[in-house]
Design a protein around this motif. Structure first.
Motif, mmCIF file in Angstrom:
data_model
loop_
_atom_site.group_PDB
_atom_site.id
_atom_site.type_symbol
_atom_site.label_atom_id
_atom_site.label_comp_id
_atom_site.label_asym_id
_atom_site.label_seq_id
_atom_site.Cartn_x
_atom_site.Cartn_y
_atom_site.Cartn_z
ATOM 1 N N VAL A 3 -11.109 -17.287 -43.225
ATOM 2 C CA VAL A 3 -10.945 -16.471 -42.018
ATOM 3 C C VAL A 3 -10.238 -15.184 -42.411
ATOM 4 N N TYR A 4 -10.894 -14.061 -42.142
ATOM 5 C CA TYR A 4 -10.375 -12.750 -42.528
ATOM 6 C C TYR A 4 -10.101 -11.923 -41.264
ATOM 7 N N GLN A 5 -9.380 -10.801 -41.428
ATOM 8 C CA GLN A 5 -9.057 -9.982 -40.255
ATOM 9 C C GLN A 5 -10.257 -9.208 -39.731
ATOM 10 N N ALA A 6 -11.132 -8.754 -40.620
ATOM 11 C CA ALA A 6 -12.249 -7.898 -40.225
ATOM 12 C C ALA A 6 -13.569 -8.622 -40.444
ATOM 13 N N GLU A 7 -14.507 -8.430 -39.529
ATOM 14 C CA GLU A 7 -15.820 -9.055 -39.669
ATOM 15 C C GLU A 7 -16.653 -8.367 -40.739
ATOM 16 N N ASN A 8 -16.553 -7.048 -40.818
ATOM 17 C CA ASN A 8 -17.373 -6.282 -41.767
ATOM 18 C C ASN A 8 -16.506 -5.350 -42.607
ATOM 19 N N PRO A 9 -15.725 -5.886 -43.533
ATOM 20 C CA PRO A 9 -14.898 -5.015 -44.376
ATOM 21 C C PRO A 9 -15.756 -4.162 -45.304
ATOM 22 N N ARG A 10 -15.165 -3.086 -45.772
ATOM 23 C CA ARG A 10 -15.890 -2.124 -46.598
ATOM 24 C C ARG A 10 -16.490 -2.770 -47.854
ATOM 25 N N ALA A 11 -15.765 -3.716 -48.440
ATOM 26 C CA ALA A 11 -16.221 -4.326 -49.696
ATOM 27 C C ALA A 11 -17.480 -5.168 -49.525
ATOM 28 N N LEU A 12 -17.804 -5.553 -48.290
ATOM 29 C CA LEU A 12 -18.982 -6.388 -48.050
ATOM 30 C C LEU A 12 -20.169 -5.572 -47.553
ATOM 31 N N ARG A 13 -20.102 -4.270 -47.730
ATOM 32 C CA ARG A 13 -21.200 -3.403 -47.286
ATOM 33 C C ARG A 13 -22.508 -3.816 -47.969
ATOM 34 N N GLY A 14 -23.527 -4.080 -47.157
ATOM 35 C CA GLY A 14 -24.841 -4.438 -47.696
ATOM 36 C C GLY A 14 -24.952 -5.873 -48.166
ATOM 37 N N ILE A 15 -23.924 -6.689 -47.919
ATOM 38 C CA ILE A 15 -23.945 -8.083 -48.371
ATOM 39 C C ILE A 15 -24.027 -8.992 -47.151
ATOM 40 N N SER A 16 -25.001 -9.884 -47.130
ATOM 41 C CA SER A 16 -25.128 -10.825 -46.031
ATOM 42 C C SER A 16 -24.028 -11.879 -46.130
ATOM 43 N N TRP A 24 -17.806 -17.595 -43.778
ATOM 44 C CA TRP A 24 -17.049 -16.401 -43.400
ATOM 45 C C TRP A 24 -16.829 -16.354 -41.894
ATOM 46 N N LYS A 25 -15.555 -16.293 -41.492
ATOM 47 C CA LYS A 25 -15.191 -16.117 -40.090
ATOM 48 C C LYS A 25 -14.119 -15.042 -40.008
ATOM 49 N N SER A 26 -13.915 -14.509 -38.807
ATOM 50 C CA SER A 26 -12.939 -13.423 -38.692
ATOM 51 C C SER A 26 -12.318 -13.388 -37.306
ATOM 52 N N ASN A 27 -11.078 -12.943 -37.242
ATOM 53 C CA ASN A 27 -10.412 -12.511 -36.012
ATOM 54 C C ASN A 27 -9.218 -11.659 -36.424
ATOM 55 N N ARG A 28 -8.614 -10.981 -35.476
ATOM 56 C CA ARG A 28 -7.612 -9.958 -35.804
ATOM 57 C C ARG A 28 -6.407 -10.513 -36.556
ATOM 58 N N LYS A 29 -6.081 -11.771 -36.356
ATOM 59 C CA LYS A 29 -4.910 -12.334 -37.025
ATOM 60 C C LYS A 29 -5.277 -13.248 -38.192
ATOM 61 N N GLU A 229 -13.539 -0.876 -42.187
ATOM 62 C CA GLU A 229 -14.623 -0.310 -41.392
ATOM 63 C C GLU A 229 -15.331 -1.435 -40.641
ATOM 64 N N GLU A 230 -14.835 -1.716 -39.458
ATOM 65 C CA GLU A 230 -15.384 -2.826 -38.714
ATOM 66 C C GLU A 230 -16.694 -2.475 -37.997
ATOM 67 N N ASP A 231 -17.022 -1.191 -38.004
ATOM 68 C CA ASP A 231 -18.255 -0.795 -37.322
ATOM 69 C C ASP A 231 -19.466 -0.871 -38.228
ATOM 70 N N MET A 232 -19.298 -1.442 -39.422
ATOM 71 C CA MET A 232 -20.435 -1.579 -40.331
ATOM 72 C C MET A 232 -21.443 -2.552 -39.734
ATOM 73 N N PRO A 233 -22.733 -2.226 -39.762
ATOM 74 C CA PRO A 233 -23.724 -3.159 -39.228
ATOM 75 C C PRO A 233 -23.808 -4.415 -40.082
ATOM 76 N N THR A 234 -23.920 -5.547 -39.422
ATOM 77 C CA THR A 234 -24.049 -6.811 -40.143
ATOM 78 C C THR A 234 -25.467 -6.941 -40.681
ATOM 79 N N PRO A 235 -25.625 -7.246 -41.973
ATOM 80 C CA PRO A 235 -26.979 -7.377 -42.534
ATOM 81 C C PRO A 235 -27.766 -8.470 -41.820
ATOM 82 N N GLU A 236 -29.060 -8.277 -41.761
ATOM 83 C CA GLU A 236 -29.930 -9.252 -41.142
ATOM 84 C C GLU A 236 -29.850 -10.578 -41.904
ATOM 85 N N PRO A 237 -29.561 -11.671 -41.220
ATOM 86 C CA PRO A 237 -29.456 -12.962 -41.922
ATOM 87 C C PRO A 237 -30.801 -13.393 -42.495
ATOM 88 N N LYS A 238 -30.730 -14.130 -43.583
ATOM 89 C CA LYS A 238 -31.957 -14.612 -44.210
ATOM 90 C C LYS A 238 -32.616 -15.666 -43.325
#
Length: 340
Positions: A3-16, A24-29, A229-238
């Motif tokens: 469980v991480y703070q951000a749903e779409n962190p910068r390091a996961l850009r382009g990674i499903s 992978w789960k997320s919430n603010r705390k 960058e939480e506004d990153m689009p989530t990649p389309e799931p396989k």
């Protein structure tokens, strides 16, 4: 599950998220909430346990032991008929909870060993790279991979040793678990000396893993969330497609035909071909299901088209209109819907 703070962190850009070696789960705390736990239970735990019982040819009857944390719902025992839930008595988690009997300590020793090993390898490969430079580049994707690798290092003996307090009759060797943690910590300290790190700092780091986050730590985490960058689009799931599965099987059959053409031992080839196709049976079932769904969809569409009324109604002649020379009436043809 992580469980991480951000749903779409910068390091996961382009990674499903489905490609990550963790759930992978997320919430603010970065907490396991009721919703997160229920999602894990229904969508991951139950299916995993059922597959495990099937693979071992044992009845699907599972005992799940939980502590009294707020994220564990009181009615979880009603979630699934094959899962019996038992709660530990209050204030006994650290004393008898299985996961606290060596597994957490072992995992938390493996993780810094991997991180320090990564740093040592990177600085040896690039002499201009300092430990500070390495740490600046270290991101959540690196952490996820090291978490997964560290968990894979946890041995079966460690998992067996967790029952020493609740079910000691199941435990084979507890000393091996304790010795494993000690040796890993010694290994971490030895690598740290190579990088000119103080031994006291390393041992303090290892000891701090079980402590609650301080106010300063929480403030630092909040700043980190803002940077993400939480506004990153989530990649389309396989997902499987009928065309993709069919193409995959075509390639497999093409590969097997190559082996068949060159293997002088037909018995060997037949054994290999059977093994390959047996291994792919689960994908074959998915393909057959998709074919059936496609057939049913096409059939329904056909009947809808056949039963659709004409767009323009047939004009009815008025009483004042000239008489029409109509042909003799014939029996109407059956409609498509009348066929069985």
């Amino acid at each position: 599950m992580l469980v991480y703070q951000a749903e779409n962190p910068r390091a996961l850009r382009g990674i499903s998220k489905a490609q990550l070696p963790v759930i992978w789960k997320s919430n603010r705390k970065a907490w396991v909430t009721l919703a997160v736990f229920e999602d894990w239970f229904n969508n991951y735990f139950v299916g995993s346990m059922e597959r495990y019982c099937t693979s071992k040819d044992i009845p699907f009857k599972v005992l799940l032991i939980l502590d009294n944390a707020p994220e564990h719902p009181a009615d979880v025992d009603d979630f699934h008929p094959n899962v019996k839930v038992v709660y530990l008595p209050p204030n006994t988690t650290a004393l008898i909870q299985p996961i606290d009997q060596g597994v957490i300590a072992t995992f938390k020793a493996y993780y810094p060993r991997r991180v320090i090993g990564n740093a040592l390898q990177a600085t040896e490969k690039n002499k201009d790279l300092t430990l500070k430079d390495f740490w600046k580049k270290y991101n959540i994707l690196d952490a996820v991979q090291n978490i997964a690798d560290s968990w894979d290092e946890v041995k079966q003996t460690s998992m067996n040793g967790v029952w020493k307090k609740l079910c000691p009759q199941f435990v084979t060797d507890v000393t091996e678990v304790q010795e494993s943690v000690t040796s890993v910590i010694q290994n971490v300290v030895a690598m740290s000396r190579t990088m000119n790190l103080e031994e006291e700092d390393v041992t303090e780091l290892l000891a701090s893993h079980g402590e609650e986050l301080s106010a300063e730590d929480l403030i630092q985490l909040e700043k980190q969330i803002i940077k993400e960058e939480e506004d990153m689009p989530t990649p389309e799931p396989k997902r499987f497609t009928r065309q993709g599965l069919a193409r995959g099987f075509a390639l497999v059959e093409e590969g097997l035909s190559k082996f068949e053409a060159e293997d002088p031992n037909m018995e060997r080839y037949s054994s290999v071909a059977r093994g390959v196709m047996d291994s792919l049976r689960c994908y074959k079932e998915i393909l057959e299901e998709k074919k059936m769904v496609s057939f049913q969809t096409n059939l329904q569409q056909y009947f809808k088209t056949a039963e659709r009324p004409a767009t323009d109604p047939v004009p009815v002649p008025s009483a004042s209109a000239a008489p029409l020379d109509l042909p003799a009436p014939v029996s109407p043809a059956p409609s498509a819907a009348s066929f069985q």
